[in-house]
Design a protein around this motif. Structure first.
Motif, PDB file in Angstrom:
ATOM      1  N   ARG A   1       0.763  -1.253  -0.065  1.00  0.00           N
ATOM      2  CA  ARG A   1      -0.125   0.078   0.052  1.00  0.00           C
ATOM      3  C   ARG A   1       0.992   1.302  -0.008  1.00  0.00           C
ATOM      4  O   ARG A   1       0.668   2.365  -0.533  1.00  0.00           O
ATOM      5  CB  ARG A   1      -0.992  -0.016   1.383  1.00  0.00           C
ATOM      6  N   THR A  30      -2.966  -8.935  -3.328  1.00  0.00           N
ATOM      7  CA  THR A  30      -2.378  -7.824  -4.112  1.00  0.00           C
ATOM      8  C   THR A  30      -3.512  -7.350  -4.989  1.00  0.00           C
ATOM      9  O   THR A  30      -3.643  -6.190  -5.159  1.00  0.00           O
ATOM     10  CB  THR A  30      -1.204  -8.203  -4.837  1.00  0.00           C
ATOM     11  N   VAL A  33      -5.870  -5.145  -3.097  1.00  0.00           N
ATOM     12  CA  VAL A  33      -5.276  -4.117  -2.932  1.00  0.00           C
ATOM     13  C   VAL A  33      -5.279  -2.983  -3.920  1.00  0.00           C
ATOM     14  O   VAL A  33      -5.599  -1.814  -3.813  1.00  0.00           O
ATOM     15  CB  VAL A  33      -3.669  -4.164  -2.338  1.00  0.00           C
TER      16      VAL A  33
END
Length: 170
Positions: A1, A30, A33
């Motif tokens: 992040r 991932t 995110v």
């Protein structure tokens, strides 16, 4: 992040760059995110490459990119707000004959580096502090590190990209 936040907050024009996240077989969410951090402005794209390998992942990113200059950064790095501006200025100043540009990378240690670590090993951890602070051509024994490395897409593709047969141990 943190890496994505640092790239999304560049002082470079949002419509002049894209972020291509290459997920190299991770199992840590991932994709979610990247999806959660997508917002209007900068193009943020996700590419999945199931077979592990840094060269393979970097080549996939190069093929997925739509821009002439590719800037590589690792997922555990943070880019300064002016990172892309400096890269673009370097390529502009050096001209079209320069294929690649590297930049300073400082390793941030929790509690400082181990006492047993010789300074010459710092590049193996991604650090280039020993290269100095001023723009210059590197000597033949010096090299940029992959977490702050940029290359002209055309030049990289002309040599068929990064050599996927090489591993960090070759």
């Amino acid at each position: 992040r943190g890496a994505l936040r640092s790239l999304l907050s560049q002082d470079y024009p949002a419509d002049a760059y894209e972020i291509v996240v290459v997920d190299n077989g991770s199992t840590d969410g991932t994709r979610k995110v990247v999806h959660d951090m997508s917002a209007p402005g900068v193009t943020l794209r996700y590419v999945y490459v199931g077979q592990p390998g840094l060269a393979r992942a970097r080549n996939a990113g190069a093929l997925a990119s739509r821009y002439d200059i590719l800037a590589y950064m690792d997922d555990d790095a943070l880019a300064g707000r002016d990172w892309l501006t400096y890269i673009a200025e370097a390529f502009d100043r050096l001209g079209p004959s320069v294929a690649a540009v590297g930049g300073k990378a400082t390793v941030v240690w929790e509690g400082g580096p181990p006492n047993c670590l010789p300074a010459g090993f710092l590049p193996y951890f991604g650090g280039t502090d020993q290269l100095g602070d001023r723009p210059r051509l590197l000597d033949s024994h010096e090299y940029p590190v992959g977490t702050n490395f940029s290359v002209r897409r055309k030049a990289l593709l002309a040599i068929d990209g990064f050599n996927e047969a090489l591993t960090r141990y070759n």
